[in-house]
Design a protein around this motif. Sequence first.
Motif: not given
Lengths: 336, 336
Positions: A33, A41, A43-46, A48, A50, A52-53, A89, A146-147, A149
């Motif tokens: 990643i 960055a 990434f996949d999680l479950r 979804m 995302f 992330f920076s 978000i 921050g995060i 989707l």
Amino acid sequence: MKTDKILLDHGSGGKISHRLLKDMMLPIFDNPILAELNDGAIFDLRGMRFAFSTDSYTVDPIFFPGGNIGDLAINGTVNDIAMCGATPIYLSVGLIIEEGFPITDLGKILNEMGKAAQKAGVTVITGDTKVVPKGAVDKIFINTSGIGLIPQDINVASHHARLGDKIILSGTMADHGITIVTQREGLSFETPLSSDTAPLNHMVKEMFSASNDIHVLRDPTRGGVGTALNEIAEQSEVGIKIYEENIPLTSAVAAACELLGFDPLYLANEGKLLAFVTYEQSEVVLAAMRANPYGNAATIIGEVVDEYPGKVFMQTRIGGRRIVDMLAGEQLPRIC
Amino acid sequence: MKTDKILLDHGSGGKISHRLLKDMMLPIFDNPILAELNDGAIFDLRGMRFAFSTDSYTVDPIFFPGGNIGDLAINGTVNDIAMCGATPIYLSVGLIIEEGFPITDLGKILNEMGKAAQKAGVTVITGDTKVVPKGAVDKIFINTSGIGLIPQDINVASHHARLGDKIILSGTMADHGITIVTQREGLSFETPLSSDTAPLNHMVKEMFSASNDIHVLRDPTRGGVGTALNEIAEQSEVGIKIYEENIPLTSAVAAACELLGFDPLYLANEGKLLAFVTYEQSEVVLAAMRANPYGNAATIIGEVVDEYPGKVFMQTRIGGRRIVDMLAGEQLPRIC
């Protein structure tokens, strides 16, 4: 150049900072990643996806025409997440403040952060405040992380530029960089200069509503359009051709750059983006951008070509060609 | 106390920094997640529960017995996420480095960060490096932010302490704080002091495998056990009683604290946690903690009572009682 000390060049976003990242950091934090080297960055999680920076803001001066370190810090991370194709978000804010810093100034900065967050439609849900003794930091530094989707059908990345893609710049170039420089030098001009700091996430959403055929998004901050295009050319292994006469630049910025000897191609933007869009969809995306207040001067500045893979070159006004190289080091420390 | 300047006290984690947070930040970034004031933010997204946390590390000296600013920065954010009951997954790293900083020192710090991340089982997926001119920052500051996932059946928060809960401290107190102080003072002792910096996420997982009847988790960093318990007492609106003779403290730390006039109750820990557990499950959770290397000296140090709601008080060795107040300001800047 060999050195045993960290130089300003190591934080420039240019060649020397790339080497620091590739030689020291990637081997240590070895993972696919991080190795993508996008603005944030992905990434996949479950099931979804995302973004992330993180970014630290150390701009000097902390107040400048068009903004301050606070809205810059919010917009910067909002934009890094938006450049992943994500809807930002939640944000975190980490303040490092010098002992003796005026509380009214902190209030102003926080207020602008609050307004910027509201404008971008993001929520600051966690934070940290450190105060360090006088002299241990210059006034105030701010980290925002921050995060966001990413919708399932969106897939942008620095290595996705494809032959034939049109390159759109969302507006005039170098406004933030030249504003900071002239503030530091104490210069003033007939037409006042102003930072372009702005949240681009809503415009990005509108662009994807118009078309999903967007391959790369990048906000040309530190190092400017020149550095951003070089990174994309290298990561996508394509040639990039830009047309000097198409690149939007206000006459005030052009004049200040000439006076001070700066190439606007390498000056920071804080409210602009570069989009690589298929030839077929480029006009549709351009129209969507122009309909947004932050993209009303959007222009197609170039295209992806099969010449000079990994390089950026410019068709000049007088019809010549010049390579737009990546700068080795730092033009301007503490620009953002 | 009225002041128009930011004081070291504003970053202390004590009363004055709480006022800054509550009076200036909460009204601006007004939202229920931030208002929870947990170590990290807890939020729901598409049916999943996340923890998100940020912290800046400004510790001085940057190298100290038991660790350095690098592993401290990884462990600190790992622990903040773990204290939300979450499994930390991804971290960001933001470096702010002073021009002229030795590259070998940066290498050592990054290496320790890499090792700490591996030990904790987290991945650093995004980062940012800023280099600022000499004098604009003291050596190096590091921000880490992180994301974790909270299992659906776990629900810890600072306001969840309940009457009858037993309070477990995972080991000896004040090791990190006193180590930093003595390093700064250039003091050495017969029994060397060492920071306790450590990742606690694996132990937290083992605790929840033993029992879900854990109401509060908190790592008593800045401000120590005294400040952490005061925050919990206030947020849960309960009285907290602790027993002086039960609180684990190495004789070396006790001696150094006495010599230097520090109360170990207010000194930072970087590898310890406080857990509030139902009376019925406290022995089971205690056993799980003791089975982990970072919890082998875990002890029940107190309980939640109906006396003095919102306050912490200590049953002293000689049988007296004293209120353990929240400190107003800063004992020790740049402790973490």
